[in-house]
Write a protein that holds these residues in place. Structure first.
Motif, PDB file in Angstrom:
ATOM      1  N   TYR A  53      -4.644  -4.711  10.435  1.00  0.00           N
ATOM      2  CA  TYR A  53      -5.257  -5.268   9.235  1.00  0.00           C
ATOM      3  C   TYR A  53      -5.069  -6.788   9.167  1.00  0.00           C
ATOM      4  CZ  TYR A  53      -6.300  -6.278   4.375  1.00  0.00           C
ATOM      5  OH  TYR A  53      -6.826  -6.832   3.239  1.00  0.00           O
ATOM      6  N   ASN A  54      -3.855  -7.256   9.435  1.00  0.00           N
ATOM      7  CA  ASN A  54      -3.532  -8.659   9.140  1.00  0.00           C
ATOM      8  C   ASN A  54      -3.916  -9.656  10.231  1.00  0.00           C
ATOM      9  OD1 ASN A  54      -2.302  -8.837   6.472  1.00  0.00           O
ATOM     10  ND2 ASN A  54      -0.804  -7.390   7.297  1.00  0.00           N
ATOM     11  N   ILE A  55      -3.839  -9.259  11.510  1.00  0.00           N
ATOM     12  CA  ILE A  55      -4.089 -10.254  12.576  1.00  0.00           C
ATOM     13  C   ILE A  55      -5.497 -10.873  12.455  1.00  0.00           C
ATOM     14  CG2 ILE A  55      -4.392 -10.525  15.084  1.00  0.00           C
ATOM     15  CD1 ILE A  55      -1.886  -8.767  15.419  1.00  0.00           C
ATOM     16  N   PRO A  56      -6.572 -10.049  12.319  1.00  0.00           N
ATOM     17  CA  PRO A  56      -7.897 -10.689  12.186  1.00  0.00           C
ATOM     18  C   PRO A  56      -8.004 -11.563  10.936  1.00  0.00           C
ATOM     19  CG  PRO A  56      -8.109  -8.339  12.608  1.00  0.00           C
ATOM     20  CD  PRO A  56      -6.674  -8.586  12.328  1.00  0.00           C
ATOM     21  N   LEU A  57      -7.318 -11.165   9.878  1.00  0.00           N
ATOM     22  CA  LEU A  57      -7.418 -11.951   8.639  1.00  0.00           C
ATOM     23  C   LEU A  57      -6.706 -13.297   8.775  1.00  0.00           C
ATOM     24  CD1 LEU A  57      -7.163  -9.381   5.718  1.00  0.00           C
ATOM     25  CD2 LEU A  57      -9.090 -10.045   7.101  1.00  0.00           C
TER      26      LEU A  57
ATOM     27  N   GLY B 105      -5.229   5.003   9.448  1.00  0.00           N
ATOM     28  CA  GLY B 105      -3.797   5.319   9.405  1.00  0.00           C
ATOM     29  C   GLY B 105      -3.543   6.695   8.802  1.00  0.00           C
ATOM     30  N   VAL B 106      -4.266   6.981   7.709  1.00  0.00           N
ATOM     31  CA  VAL B 106      -4.105   8.295   7.060  1.00  0.00           C
ATOM     32  C   VAL B 106      -4.586   9.403   7.994  1.00  0.00           C
ATOM     33  CG1 VAL B 106      -4.898   9.743   5.147  1.00  0.00           C
ATOM     34  CG2 VAL B 106      -4.243   7.385   4.712  1.00  0.00           C
ATOM     35  N   LEU B 107      -5.685   9.142   8.702  1.00  0.00           N
ATOM     36  CA  LEU B 107      -6.237  10.143   9.633  1.00  0.00           C
ATOM     37  C   LEU B 107      -5.184  10.550  10.674  1.00  0.00           C
ATOM     38  CD1 LEU B 107      -8.771  11.685  10.715  1.00  0.00           C
ATOM     39  CD2 LEU B 107      -9.264   9.676  12.090  1.00  0.00           C
ATOM     40  N   VAL B 108      -4.519   9.555  11.234  1.00  0.00           N
ATOM     41  CA  VAL B 108      -3.481   9.845  12.238  1.00  0.00           C
ATOM     42  C   VAL B 108      -2.352  10.651  11.599  1.00  0.00           C
ATOM     43  CG1 VAL B 108      -1.797   8.822  13.829  1.00  0.00           C
ATOM     44  CG2 VAL B 108      -4.039   7.770  13.559  1.00  0.00           C
ATOM     45  N   LEU B 109      -1.980  10.256  10.370  1.00  0.00           N
ATOM     46  CA  LEU B 109      -0.871  10.961   9.710  1.00  0.00           C
ATOM     47  C   LEU B 109      -1.264  12.360   9.236  1.00  0.00           C
ATOM     48  CD1 LEU B 109       0.842   8.069   7.767  1.00  0.00           C
ATOM     49  CD2 LEU B 109       1.883   9.505   9.505  1.00  0.00           C
ATOM     50  N   VAL B 110      -2.548  12.569   8.944  1.00  0.00           N
ATOM     51  CA  VAL B 110      -2.988  13.923   8.580  1.00  0.00           C
ATOM     52  C   VAL B 110      -2.898  14.835   9.808  1.00  0.00           C
ATOM     53  CG1 VAL B 110      -5.042  15.279   7.951  1.00  0.00           C
ATOM     54  CG2 VAL B 110      -4.405  13.309   6.591  1.00  0.00           C
TER      55      VAL B 110
ATOM     56  N   ILE C 251       5.137   4.653  13.870  1.00  0.00           N
ATOM     57  CA  ILE C 251       4.147   4.010  14.744  1.00  0.00           C
ATOM     58  C   ILE C 251       2.944   3.540  13.917  1.00  0.00           C
ATOM     59  CG2 ILE C 251       2.595   4.384  16.718  1.00  0.00           C
ATOM     60  CD1 ILE C 251       4.662   6.634  17.535  1.00  0.00           C
ATOM     61  N   VAL C 252       2.507   4.404  12.984  1.00  0.00           N
ATOM     62  CA  VAL C 252       1.295   4.107  12.209  1.00  0.00           C
ATOM     63  C   VAL C 252       1.486   2.886  11.299  1.00  0.00           C
ATOM     64  CG1 VAL C 252      -0.168   4.985  10.328  1.00  0.00           C
ATOM     65  CG2 VAL C 252       0.355   6.443  12.277  1.00  0.00           C
ATOM     66  N   ALA C 253       2.617   2.823  10.589  1.00  0.00           N
ATOM     67  CA  ALA C 253       2.804   1.768   9.574  1.00  0.00           C
ATOM     68  C   ALA C 253       2.729   0.359  10.176  1.00  0.00           C
ATOM     69  CB  ALA C 253       4.108   1.988   8.816  1.00  0.00           C
ATOM     70  N   PRO C 254       3.527   0.052  11.220  1.00  0.00           N
ATOM     71  CA  PRO C 254       3.383  -1.300  11.785  1.00  0.00           C
ATOM     72  C   PRO C 254       2.011  -1.515  12.419  1.00  0.00           C
ATOM     73  CG  PRO C 254       5.259  -0.131  12.781  1.00  0.00           C
ATOM     74  CD  PRO C 254       4.582   0.821  11.881  1.00  0.00           C
ATOM     75  N   GLY C 255       1.468  -0.435  13.033  1.00  0.00           N
ATOM     76  CA  GLY C 255       0.151  -0.542  13.671  1.00  0.00           C
ATOM     77  C   GLY C 255      -0.919  -0.922  12.661  1.00  0.00           C
ATOM     78  N   VAL C 256      -0.926  -0.232  11.526  1.00  0.00           N
ATOM     79  CA  VAL C 256      -1.920  -0.493  10.480  1.00  0.00           C
ATOM     80  C   VAL C 256      -1.774  -1.926   9.945  1.00  0.00           C
ATOM     81  CG1 VAL C 256      -2.371   0.056   8.044  1.00  0.00           C
ATOM     82  CG2 VAL C 256      -2.374   1.870   9.738  1.00  0.00           C
TER      83      VAL C 256
ATOM     84  N   GLN D 291       0.829  -1.198   0.000  1.00  0.00           N
ATOM     85  CA  GLN D 291       0.000   0.000   0.000  1.00  0.00           C
ATOM     86  C   GLN D 291       0.873   1.263   0.000  1.00  0.00           C
ATOM     87  OE1 GLN D 291      -3.592   0.130  -0.066  1.00  0.00           O
ATOM     88  NE2 GLN D 291      -3.076  -1.926  -0.756  1.00  0.00           N
ATOM     89  N   PRO D 292       0.410   2.324  -0.699  1.00  0.00           N
ATOM     90  CA  PRO D 292       1.211   3.554  -0.756  1.00  0.00           C
ATOM     91  C   PRO D 292       1.611   4.079   0.629  1.00  0.00           C
ATOM     92  CG  PRO D 292      -0.613   3.692  -2.284  1.00  0.00           C
ATOM     93  CD  PRO D 292      -0.806   2.422  -1.524  1.00  0.00           C
ATOM     94  N   LEU D 293       0.710   3.935   1.597  1.00  0.00           N
ATOM     95  CA  LEU D 293       0.988   4.433   2.953  1.00  0.00           C
ATOM     96  C   LEU D 293       2.211   3.746   3.566  1.00  0.00           C
ATOM     97  CD1 LEU D 293      -0.357   6.396   5.025  1.00  0.00           C
ATOM     98  CD2 LEU D 293      -1.387   4.394   6.065  1.00  0.00           C
ATOM     99  N   ILE D 294       2.502   2.519   3.140  1.00  0.00           N
ATOM    100  CA  ILE D 294       3.643   1.778   3.671  1.00  0.00           C
ATOM    101  C   ILE D 294       4.842   1.925   2.725  1.00  0.00           C
ATOM    102  CG2 ILE D 294       4.462  -0.486   4.476  1.00  0.00           C
ATOM    103  CD1 ILE D 294       1.953   0.506   6.008  1.00  0.00           C
ATOM    104  N   ALA D 295       4.619   1.611   1.436  1.00  0.00           N
ATOM    105  CA  ALA D 295       5.741   1.499   0.495  1.00  0.00           C
ATOM    106  C   ALA D 295       6.405   2.849   0.183  1.00  0.00           C
ATOM    107  CB  ALA D 295       5.270   0.829  -0.793  1.00  0.00           C
ATOM    108  N   CYS D 296       5.600   3.898  -0.008  1.00  0.00           N
ATOM    109  CA  CYS D 296       6.183   5.194  -0.420  1.00  0.00           C
ATOM    110  C   CYS D 296       7.071   5.823   0.676  1.00  0.00           C
ATOM    111  CB  CYS D 296       5.090   6.168  -0.849  1.00  0.00           C
ATOM    112  SG  CYS D 296       4.252   5.668  -2.332  1.00  0.00           S
ATOM    113  N   PRO D 297       6.564   5.952   1.923  1.00  0.00           N
ATOM    114  CA  PRO D 297       7.457   6.511   2.949  1.00  0.00           C
ATOM    115  C   PRO D 297       8.690   5.635   3.194  1.00  0.00           C
ATOM    116  CG  PRO D 297       5.192   6.593   3.702  1.00  0.00           C
ATOM    117  CD  PRO D 297       5.207   5.759   2.455  1.00  0.00           C
TER     118      PRO D 297
END
Lengths: 226, 251
Positions: free
Chosen positions: B142-146, B118-123, B133-138, A27-33
């Motif tokens: 996302y992945n654990i429930p899946l 994730g975007v909301l936090v970064l905005v 913090i956001v990237a690993p959190g997101v 995803q861009p949010l991960i890959a781009c930064p």
């Protein structure tokens, strides 16, 4: 030789988008930064990560539908912008960012055609896989399967390399000074388009009240913040 | 007899490659074959089982694990040999419900919700320190429930066999899209409001945000292709305020 590294990351992004695991590291949010950090310009990676993430969240990779390869496009845009941004800078190179964003969008749509071509070609691989399985040839079965992974990886690699290379030729002709501050509206414009995509994804008549409550509270919070 | 934990984990791992041979003729069919290949390759019924496992099949990659578990169970109990026609019909019957449930729950709700959060936090705080913090959190959210769903899906599919679709009648499965929709609308509202403020201290940027926002809304509502909506929205947002200020200055 930076194109090789960008293309390798592009291959990983392409694989994660549909072929393998879909862990969303693509995803861009991960890959781009992440690319921004590696290349030494995290703020530009973050710019494309936030804006392209919102924009491409609207496209769903459902079944046989064609969808823009927005993740690869975002990576190409971020990598190009980072490469052609003078360092250190006093502000954002808005014209470069705009040109890179347009190339990224073009790459995303070209990517959707590449994916369709690969899916057509994989029908023959699938027949061979079944034949190998019926014959009980486990080694050939695995070889064909990992060969199919290779086809996806190669597609991602070539798509990224071609657009990064041609994009580099184009961006080399874009003037870097002055910074075209009049184009600084690119950030709110992309953010506005992305916010609309997200609003339309979730907004239903039954949810409207919740949406408005959050909107009013965030605007109120924003005033207090200012 | 249920599958052992090690076997389920092995199928979960192999199911991650389900989409590799995706093609327009059999869709994920050969991917299902790959997922359960270690259980099919031995024995004298291999050919009929391979044929039964590898035909047309398509579902969301996560909810597909229910089908993989059920498929393995039915192949092991020789259902495909006994009545190949009804086995093939049963496989086709799974595609619609499993595909729609996965698409509506995960692609349409879960993924946009987690990533827009994730975007909301970064905005709010667009810095690399926040991103770490956001990237690993997101990714974890996302992945654990899946992955839990994948594990559960294979076990439930194997236990229920032919009646695997009964699992979709769980009240939680029916209620989740609506609940996620409510949370998503809250995040979307907050994102729209905060993005407007993040459009910088320049009032012109606020106008540009609103122009792009409404132009995109109108374009998507009118079913205009997204690429044209994007270009038009961003183009209008960049150009209109300048034309507007030019006209005002001339007057």
């Amino acid at each position: 030789m930076s194109w090789i590294w960008v293309a390798l990351v592009g291959a990983v992004v392409y694989l994660d988008t549909t072929a393998i695991a879909q862990l969303m590291i693509c995803q861009p949010l991960i890959a781009c930064p992440l690319w921004g950090i590696i290349a030494g310009r995290p703020e530009i990676g973050l710019f494309f990560g936030i804006t392209f993430q919102l924009i491409w969240l609207g496209s769903l990779p459902v079944g046989a539908s064609k969808f823009p390869e927005g993740n690869v496009g975002a990576l190409i845009a971020a990598a190009l912008a980072i490469r052609f941004t003078p360092d250190p800078i006093s502000g954002f190179p808005w014209l470069i960012l705009l040109a890179a964003a347009l190339i990224g969008i073009a790459a995303a749509y070209a990517g959707s055609e590449v994916t369709a071509l690969i899916r057509k070609s994989l029908a023959r691989v699938s027949d061979r896989l079944i034949a190998a399985a019926e014959a009980g040839r486990s080694a050939r079965f695995n070889l064909l399967f990992f060969g199919a992974i290779g086809v996806h990886a190669l597609a991602g690699f070539l798509l990224t390399a071609i657009f990064y290379f041609t994009g580099s030729l184009l961006l080399a002709r874009v003037p870097q000074e002055p910074f075209f501050d009049s184009l600084s509206g690119l950030w709110p414009a992309l953010l506005g388009a992305g916010a609309a995509v997200i609003a339309l994804r979730f907004l239903r008549k039954t949810n409207l009240v919740w949406f408005l409550i959050a909107l009013v509270l965030s605007i109120g919070g924003g005033f207090l913040w200012l | 007899m249920a599958l052992k934990t090690g076997e389920i984990l092995r199928i979960v791992w192999r199911s991650l490659f389900l989409q590799v041979p995706l093609n327009y003729r059999t869709m994920q069919g050969s991917g299902y074959l790959f997922a359960i290949w270690p259980w099919l390759k031995k024995g004298d019924k291999r050919i009929s089982r391979v044929r039964a496992a590898s035909g047309y099949m398509n579902a969301h990659p996560v909810t597909a694990t229910l089908a993989i578990g059920a498929l393995l169970k039915r192949l092991q109990t020789d259902d495909a040999e006994r009545d190949p026609m009804s086995f093939s019909l049963w496989k086709n019957m799974l595609c619609g419900p499993l595909g729609m449930t996965g698409d509506s729950l995960i692609w349409d709700r879960w993924k946009p919700l987690v990533f827009s959060l994730g975007v909301l936090v970064l905005v709010c705080s667009p810095t690399i320190a926040t991103w770490w913090i956001v990237a690993p959190g997101v990714l974890l959210i996302y992945n654990i429930p899946l992955f839990i769903t994948r594990f559960w899906g294979i076990r439930a599919g194997y236990l229920r066999g032919e009646r695997v679709l009964d699992t979709l009648n769980l009240p939680a499965v029916a209620a989740l899209p609506r609940k996620l929709g409510f949370i998503g609308s809250l995040i979307a509202g907050a994102l729209c409001g905060l993005s407007l403020f993040r459009a910088d201290d320049n009032p012109l940027h606020g106008v540009q945000f609103l122009i792009a926002f409404f132009a995109t809304c109108i374009g998507i509502r009118k079913n205009v292709p997204v690429v044209w909506v994007l270009l038009a929205a961003v183009g209008l947002a960049l150009l209109l305020p300048y034309f507007g200020s030019e006209i005002i200055q001339r007057r």
